[in-house]
Design a protein around this motif. Structure first.
Motif, PDB file in Angstrom:
ATOM      1  N   GLN A 177      57.164  34.631  45.723  1.00 42.74           N
ATOM      2  CA  GLN A 177      56.288  35.798  45.827  1.00 42.74           C
ATOM      3  C   GLN A 177      54.839  35.343  45.767  1.00 42.74           C
ATOM      4  OE1 GLN A 177      57.425  38.242  42.499  1.00 42.74           O
ATOM      5  NE2 GLN A 177      59.573  38.326  43.108  1.00 42.74           N
ATOM      6  N   THR A 178      53.987  36.083  46.416  1.00 43.75           N
ATOM      7  CA  THR A 178      52.559  35.821  46.340  1.00 43.75           C
ATOM      8  C   THR A 178      51.829  37.152  46.298  1.00 43.75           C
ATOM      9  OG1 THR A 178      50.672  34.705  47.378  1.00 43.75           O
ATOM     10  CG2 THR A 178      52.310  35.684  48.855  1.00 43.75           C
ATOM     11  N   GLY A 179      50.723  37.204  45.560  1.00 46.38           N
ATOM     12  CA  GLY A 179      50.017  38.470  45.416  1.00 46.38           C
ATOM     13  C   GLY A 179      48.532  38.295  45.190  1.00 46.38           C
ATOM     14  N   THR A 180      47.799  39.289  45.611  1.00 44.52           N
ATOM     15  CA  THR A 180      46.364  39.405  45.345  1.00 44.52           C
ATOM     16  C   THR A 180      46.118  40.787  44.770  1.00 44.52           C
ATOM     17  OG1 THR A 180      45.732  37.915  47.146  1.00 44.52           O
ATOM     18  CG2 THR A 180      44.058  39.453  46.362  1.00 44.52           C
ATOM     19  N   PHE A 181      45.346  40.868  43.692  1.00 47.92           N
ATOM     20  CA  PHE A 181      45.040  42.156  43.058  1.00 47.92           C
ATOM     21  C   PHE A 181      43.641  42.034  42.474  1.00 47.92           C
ATOM     22  CE2 PHE A 181      45.345  45.648  40.046  1.00 47.92           C
ATOM     23  CZ  PHE A 181      46.175  46.568  40.698  1.00 47.92           C
ATOM     24  N   THR A 182      42.642  42.627  43.138  1.00 42.62           N
ATOM     25  CA  THR A 182      41.249  42.418  42.741  1.00 42.62           C
ATOM     26  C   THR A 182      40.781  43.481  41.756  1.00 42.62           C
ATOM     27  OG1 THR A 182      40.439  43.643  44.660  1.00 42.62           O
ATOM     28  CG2 THR A 182      40.716  41.256  44.905  1.00 42.62           C
ATOM     29  N   ALA A 183      41.629  43.781  40.783  1.00 44.95           N
ATOM     30  CA  ALA A 183      41.285  44.681  39.686  1.00 44.95           C
ATOM     31  C   ALA A 183      42.015  44.192  38.445  1.00 44.95           C
ATOM     32  CB  ALA A 183      41.689  46.128  40.019  1.00 44.95           C
ATOM     33  N   PRO A 229      41.343  40.262  37.639  1.00 47.42           N
ATOM     34  CA  PRO A 229      41.497  40.180  39.101  1.00 47.42           C
ATOM     35  C   PRO A 229      41.995  38.788  39.484  1.00 47.42           C
ATOM     36  CG  PRO A 229      39.465  41.318  38.553  1.00 47.42           C
ATOM     37  CD  PRO A 229      40.011  40.794  37.253  1.00 47.42           C
ATOM     38  N   HIS A 230      42.977  38.708  40.398  1.00 50.14           N
ATOM     39  CA  HIS A 230      43.650  37.429  40.569  1.00 50.14           C
ATOM     40  C   HIS A 230      44.301  37.278  41.937  1.00 50.14           C
ATOM     41  CE1 HIS A 230      46.790  40.282  39.319  1.00 50.14           C
ATOM     42  NE2 HIS A 230      47.583  39.571  40.114  1.00 50.14           N
ATOM     43  N   ARG A 231      44.661  36.022  42.228  1.00 52.83           N
ATOM     44  CA  ARG A 231      45.587  35.628  43.295  1.00 52.83           C
ATOM     45  C   ARG A 231      46.602  34.702  42.656  1.00 52.83           C
ATOM     46  NH1 ARG A 231      42.566  32.448  47.565  1.00 52.83           N
ATOM     47  NH2 ARG A 231      44.508  32.672  48.753  1.00 52.83           N
ATOM     48  N   HIS A 232      47.872  34.957  42.881  1.00 48.08           N
ATOM     49  CA  HIS A 232      48.863  34.137  42.201  1.00 48.08           C
ATOM     50  C   HIS A 232      50.135  34.015  43.014  1.00 48.08           C
ATOM     51  CE1 HIS A 232      50.641  37.985  41.213  1.00 48.08           C
ATOM     52  NE2 HIS A 232      51.639  37.422  40.567  1.00 48.08           N
ATOM     53  N   GLY A 233      50.941  32.998  42.637  1.00 47.40           N
ATOM     54  CA  GLY A 233      52.246  32.775  43.237  1.00 47.40           C
ATOM     55  C   GLY A 233      53.318  32.823  42.168  1.00 47.40           C
ATOM     56  N   ILE A 234      54.539  33.123  42.570  1.00 52.29           N
ATOM     57  CA  ILE A 234      55.645  33.266  41.632  1.00 52.29           C
ATOM     58  C   ILE A 234      56.918  32.675  42.232  1.00 52.29           C
ATOM     59  CG2 ILE A 234      57.205  34.930  40.506  1.00 52.29           C
ATOM     60  CD1 ILE A 234      54.872  36.835  40.237  1.00 52.29           C
ATOM     61  N   VAL A 235      57.699  32.000  41.402  1.00 51.31           N
ATOM     62  CA  VAL A 235      59.065  31.638  41.731  1.00 51.31           C
ATOM     63  C   VAL A 235      59.967  32.444  40.812  1.00 51.31           C
ATOM     64  CG1 VAL A 235      60.797  29.822  41.872  1.00 51.31           C
ATOM     65  CG2 VAL A 235      58.413  29.293  42.359  1.00 51.31           C
ATOM     66  N   HIS A 236      60.843  33.257  41.393  1.00 53.80           N
ATOM     67  CA  HIS A 236      61.768  34.091  40.610  1.00 53.80           C
ATOM     68  C   HIS A 236      63.180  33.567  40.848  1.00 53.80           C
ATOM     69  CE1 HIS A 236      62.784  38.252  38.926  1.00 53.80           C
ATOM     70  NE2 HIS A 236      63.939  37.609  39.049  1.00 53.80           N
ATOM     71  N   VAL A 237      63.832  33.104  39.757  1.00 51.95           N
ATOM     72  CA  VAL A 237      65.132  32.448  39.881  1.00 51.95           C
ATOM     73  C   VAL A 237      66.183  33.222  39.090  1.00 51.95           C
ATOM     74  CG1 VAL A 237      66.388  30.279  39.714  1.00 51.95           C
ATOM     75  CG2 VAL A 237      63.899  30.245  39.945  1.00 51.95           C
ATOM     76  N   ASP A 238      67.292  33.502  39.737  1.00 53.46           N
ATOM     77  CA  ASP A 238      68.425  34.121  39.065  1.00 53.46           C
ATOM     78  C   ASP A 238      68.935  33.200  37.958  1.00 53.46           C
ATOM     79  OD1 ASP A 238      70.853  35.997  38.957  1.00 53.46           O
ATOM     80  OD2 ASP A 238      71.773  34.051  39.374  1.00 53.46           O
ATOM     81  N   ALA A 239      69.244  33.784  36.796  1.00 52.96           N
ATOM     82  CA  ALA A 239      69.635  32.986  35.637  1.00 52.96           C
ATOM     83  C   ALA A 239      70.865  32.136  35.911  1.00 52.96           C
ATOM     84  CB  ALA A 239      69.880  33.902  34.443  1.00 52.96           C
ATOM     85  N   ALA A 240      71.885  32.728  36.503  1.00 47.74           N
ATOM     86  CA  ALA A 240      73.116  31.976  36.737  1.00 47.74           C
ATOM     87  C   ALA A 240      72.878  30.795  37.674  1.00 47.74           C
ATOM     88  CB  ALA A 240      74.193  32.899  37.308  1.00 47.74           C
ATOM     89  N   PHE A 241      72.005  30.970  38.649  1.00 43.93           N
ATOM     90  CA  PHE A 241      71.726  29.894  39.597  1.00 43.93           C
ATOM     91  C   PHE A 241      71.015  28.736  38.913  1.00 43.93           C
ATOM     92  CE2 PHE A 241      68.984  28.124  43.086  1.00 43.93           C
ATOM     93  CZ  PHE A 241      70.011  27.530  43.796  1.00 43.93           C
ATOM     94  N   LEU A 242      69.944  29.023  38.166  1.00 46.46           N
ATOM     95  CA  LEU A 242      69.228  27.945  37.483  1.00 46.46           C
ATOM     96  C   LEU A 242      70.119  27.242  36.480  1.00 46.46           C
ATOM     97  CD1 LEU A 242      65.606  27.794  36.283  1.00 46.46           C
ATOM     98  CD2 LEU A 242      67.411  27.314  34.620  1.00 46.46           C
TER      99      LEU A 242
END
Length: 357
Positions: free
Chosen positions: A97-103, A156-169
């Motif tokens: 995931q990637t996001g920008t939120f300037t607030a 206010p930010h720009r960020h990236g995310i790795v979201h991993v299912d628990a069973a998979f990790l």
């Protein structure tokens, strides 16, 4: 103004900062799939992609609260024109995931078993959870606590995310700890080294086109996801904690924290009161809950964990390199005869037999 469109590799390149992301097909052609580890017979998960953008603050707040399954999201403008962008691509095993939120943004993320790693290209976040507080450090990746709810406050930010299912990790992690899938407890306060970060970013850059590409072959996507999870396991210190699945619920969160405290400090002189304090409960409550869910008193649970650690030491030692008595004393067993009897009752063999393997 809002848009909901298809997510492609170029749009997701913000995750890594790549300026010329390769197509998924090109990346798959030379990606090594020889090290794919089967994690079960389940059908291949469905690829999913989400993207939205808006310059309306309230609409952005509602959208993020919904897509992140959050609660009580609150937003306030900063001293710059507002824009919000969010993109997610992947499947139920792992998504980027990637996001920008300037607030400024605040809210609560409910309890989840999944593992989530974030990094900020600008801005920062502070996370408050029941046993501590975390604040992002520049662009360095960090993990948010799992199996607990937490509150956050973002600039206010720009960020990236790795979201991993628990069973998979947890299935991938068995490659490292050689046991059955278990809960993985990361050191949330750890700061990755520059060398580890370089390796992580290289891996992230290689696998991103495969993970977010809709036309990526199933095997290549699976291999890329496993490579990224291995990178996460290399980036932060962690330990596998053998707690019953019945403790891995929101209702039993405090008892799980008590069990994890024992696993973390089994090599120290800890008491039932210490364990109860760490889990935020009274000692009598801890005794009742452990008896109900684990069939054990806190004292016996500590003893069992120490016996397990002693067995690990014996199994990993060469015969003649250590003495059973030394291992026993290391884990708090001063009487060798009682240690051998307890060990035999738990594992069906004497410690000397384990060492002789």
């Amino acid at each position: 103004m809002t848009s909901t469109e298809t997510t492609d590799v170029t749009e997701m390149s913000d995750v890594t900062g790549m300026s010329d992301a390769r197509t998924a097909a090109a990346a798959a052609a030379d990606f090594d799939t020889d090290h794919v580890v089967a994690v079960g017979p389940d059908a291949e998960p469905t690829f999913e992609k989400v993207q939205f953008a808006t310059d309306d603050l309230e609409e952005a707040r509602r959208s993020l609260e919904s897509v992140l399954d959050g609660r009580q999201f609150r937003a306030r403008l900063a001293g710059e024109p507002f824009v919000s962008r969010f993109a997610s691509a992947g499947d139920s095993r792992l998504s980027l995931q990637t996001g920008t939120f300037t607030a400024h943004l605040q809210g609560v993320i409910p309890w989840s078993r999944d593992y989530v790693m974030s990094w900020f290209r600008s801005g920062s976040v502070t996370v408050d959870y029941p046993v501590g507080q975390l604040t992002s450090q520049g662009s360095r990746p960090f993990l948010t606590p799992s199996e607990t709810s937490f509150a956050f406050s973002m600039t206010p930010h720009r960020h990236g995310i790795v979201h991993v299912d628990a069973a998979f990790l947890e299935a991938v992690a068995t490659e490292r700890h050689a046991g059955p899938p278990q809960r993985i407890v990361f050191d949330y306060a750890a700061v990755p080294t520059d060398e580890a970060l370089d390796a992580w970013r290289t891996t992230l850059g290689e696998v991103t086109p495969l993970i977010v590409g809709e036309e990526t072959p199933a095997l290549a996507r699976h291999a890329a996801q496993q490579a990224l999870v291995r990178g996460m396991l290399d980036l932060f210190p962690w330990r596998a904690v053998d707690v019953p699945d019945t403790l891995r619920t929101e209702r039993t969160r405090r008892l799980r924290q008590a069990a994890e405290y024992v696993h973390a400090y089994a090599d120290r002189a800890i008491t039932s009161a210490d364990i109860a304090t760490a889990a935020g409960m009274h000692t009598r409550t801890l005794q009742l809950l452990m008896s109900e869910h684990l069939g054990s008193s806190p004292t016996n649970y500590v003893r069992h964990v120490r016996l397990d650690r002693a067995r690990q030491d014996l199994l990993s030692s060469e015969p003649g390199s250590v003495l059973v008595s030394d291992v026993a004393r290391r884990w708090g067993f001063g009487n060798l005869g009682r240690f051998s009897a307890s060990y035999s009752a738990r594992f069906g063999e004497y410690p000397r037999d384990t060492l002789a393997r």
